[in-house]
Enzyme design. Structure first.
Site, short mmCIF file in Angstrom:
data_model
loop_
_atom_site.label_atom_id
_atom_site.label_comp_id
_atom_site.label_asym_id
_atom_site.label_seq_id
_atom_site.Cartn_x
_atom_site.Cartn_y
_atom_site.Cartn_z
N CYS A 144 0.98 -1.23 0.19
CA CYS A 144 0.10 -0.02 -0.19
C CYS A 144 0.99 1.46 0.23
CB CYS A 144 -0.84 0.00 1.13
SG CYS A 144 -1.78 1.43 1.32
N CYS A 194 -0.46 4.28 1.94
CA CYS A 194 -0.28 4.11 3.50
C CYS A 194 1.26 4.16 3.94
CB CYS A 194 -0.55 2.64 3.96
SG CYS A 194 -1.94 1.84 3.47
N ASP A 195 2.19 3.66 3.20
CA ASP A 195 3.37 3.60 3.49
C ASP A 195 4.36 4.29 2.96
OD1 ASP A 195 2.51 1.69 5.35
OD2 ASP A 195 2.90 0.25 3.96
#
Ligand code: NAP
Length: 313
Positions: free
Chosen positions: A134, A137-138
């Site tokens: 992701c 997200c990261d």
């Protein structure tokens, strides 16, 4: 065994929770079996900027919490566990969670899809320690670092472009010499100075002790191995629908998605409806999942109102 309910919803992403809001407001007293990973894929994202109604964006987990609250407000009951087995061959339908058996006249399936992984041992060991599925997200954790992304579809390209906001360089590792992604996405990637390509290459291994240090790539044409020094690897090779539970019970297509009738959430078993990514190859958006959850709820409600002809309902 408990008394048969009107509707059980399996899954709790945007489609399941929207189905819960609608069926609860229709007085069908839904039971939502939300799964251990409740909330679905949005729980793994940060900012959601394209869900209408939130002009400043909203965090994925917060959006899911709000949807859950809304479903609970109208009386949805929740079970926070995974379904182990279903039986759609007799009515009312059976749904098992651990040792508990639930029965329902109709079922809405919203079990979503999961990110495909490469299947390497090192990938599992380093997941969350440099390996991610992701980018949204990261990506933030990889400021000023060299990264790689594996895959050649729209997701891989979109994520690669996104990651250039943080990384010093993003190398796209693709197993062929031609991308699958749409032309416009390809053009964006080719125009971006920070993006490099390793064509005809697969990730043979991810090397690092507690963090990613390099990839070992194999050339799919020559078989040659080479190293690529990166500090993060994003895996973007598609998703698989979460349909293992339903094999042999419902019609699935060649890729394992639940087959629904055109313009409908009806499955091959009358009274079972499927909504969201578990039946959608194409759009895979929170808003389209929510929309099809609404469709499933309305279809279930109408079906229940006219199901006298079906024995056992
Ligand atoms: P996808 O289109 O199925 O692409 C998956 C990519 O991963 C392909 O390039 C595939 O290679 C590669 N791949 C699959 N398994 C692999 C493996 N084991 N090892 C190495 N490479 C592997 O999946 P997606 O990119 O997630 O997109 C899914 C759908 O969402 C598509 O319809 C896409 O258009 C859509 N989408 C749209 C947007 C947008 O428009 N903004 C953004 C994201 C997604 P091959 O090409 O060789 O098969």
């Amino acid at each position: 065994m408990s008394e048969a309910r009107d509707v059980i919803i399996i899954g709790s992403g945007p489609s399941g929770l929207t189905a819960a809001v609608y069926t609860a407001r229709a007085n069908l007293h839904p039971l939502a079996i939300e799964g251990v990973g409740a909330g679905g894929q949005l729980m793994l994202t940060t900012d959601v900027e394209n869900f209408p109604g939130f002009p400043d964006g909203i965090l994925g987990p917060e959006l899911m919490m709000k949807m859950r609250e809304q479903a609970a407000r109208f009386g949805t009951e929740f079970v926070t566990a995974d379904v182990d087995r279903v039986d759609f061959s007799s009515r009312p339908f059976g749904v098992w969670v651990g040792g508990t058996e639930y029965r329902a006249r109709s079922v809405i399936i919203s079990t979503g899809a999961s990110a495909r992984m490469l299947g390497l041992e090192s990938e599992q060991a380093l997941l969350g320690h440099g390996v991610s599925t992701c980018a949204t997200c990261d990506g933030f954790f990889f400021r000023e670092k060299p990264l790689a992304i594996v895959g050649g579809g729209d997701s891989a390209i979109e994520e690669a472009v996104f990651l250039t906001k943080f990384a010093t360089k993003v190398t796209i590792v693709h197993r062929r010499e031609e991308l699958r992604a749409s032309k416009i996405m390809q053009d964006r990637a080719f125009a971006n100075d920070k993006i490099d390509f390793r064509w005809n290459s697969v990730v043979e291994d991810i090397v690092g002790d507690g963090r990613v240090e390099k990839l070992v790539l194999r050339d799919t044409v020559t078989g040659e191995l080479s190293d690529l020094a990166v500090e993060g690897l994003f895996v973007a090779i598609g998703h698989d629908p979460n349909t293992n539970l339903f094999k042999g019970q419902l019609d699935l297509d060649d890729e394992g998605y639940i087959v629904t009738e055109p313009d409908s959430t009806r499955t091959s078993v009358e009274g079972v409806f499927a909504a969201g990514d578990v039946q959608d190859h194409t759009y895979r958006q929170a808003i389209t999942a929510a929309g099809s959850g609404c469709m499933a709820a309305i279809e279930a409600e109408r079906w229940l109102a006219h199901a006298e002809h079906v024995a056992g309902v």
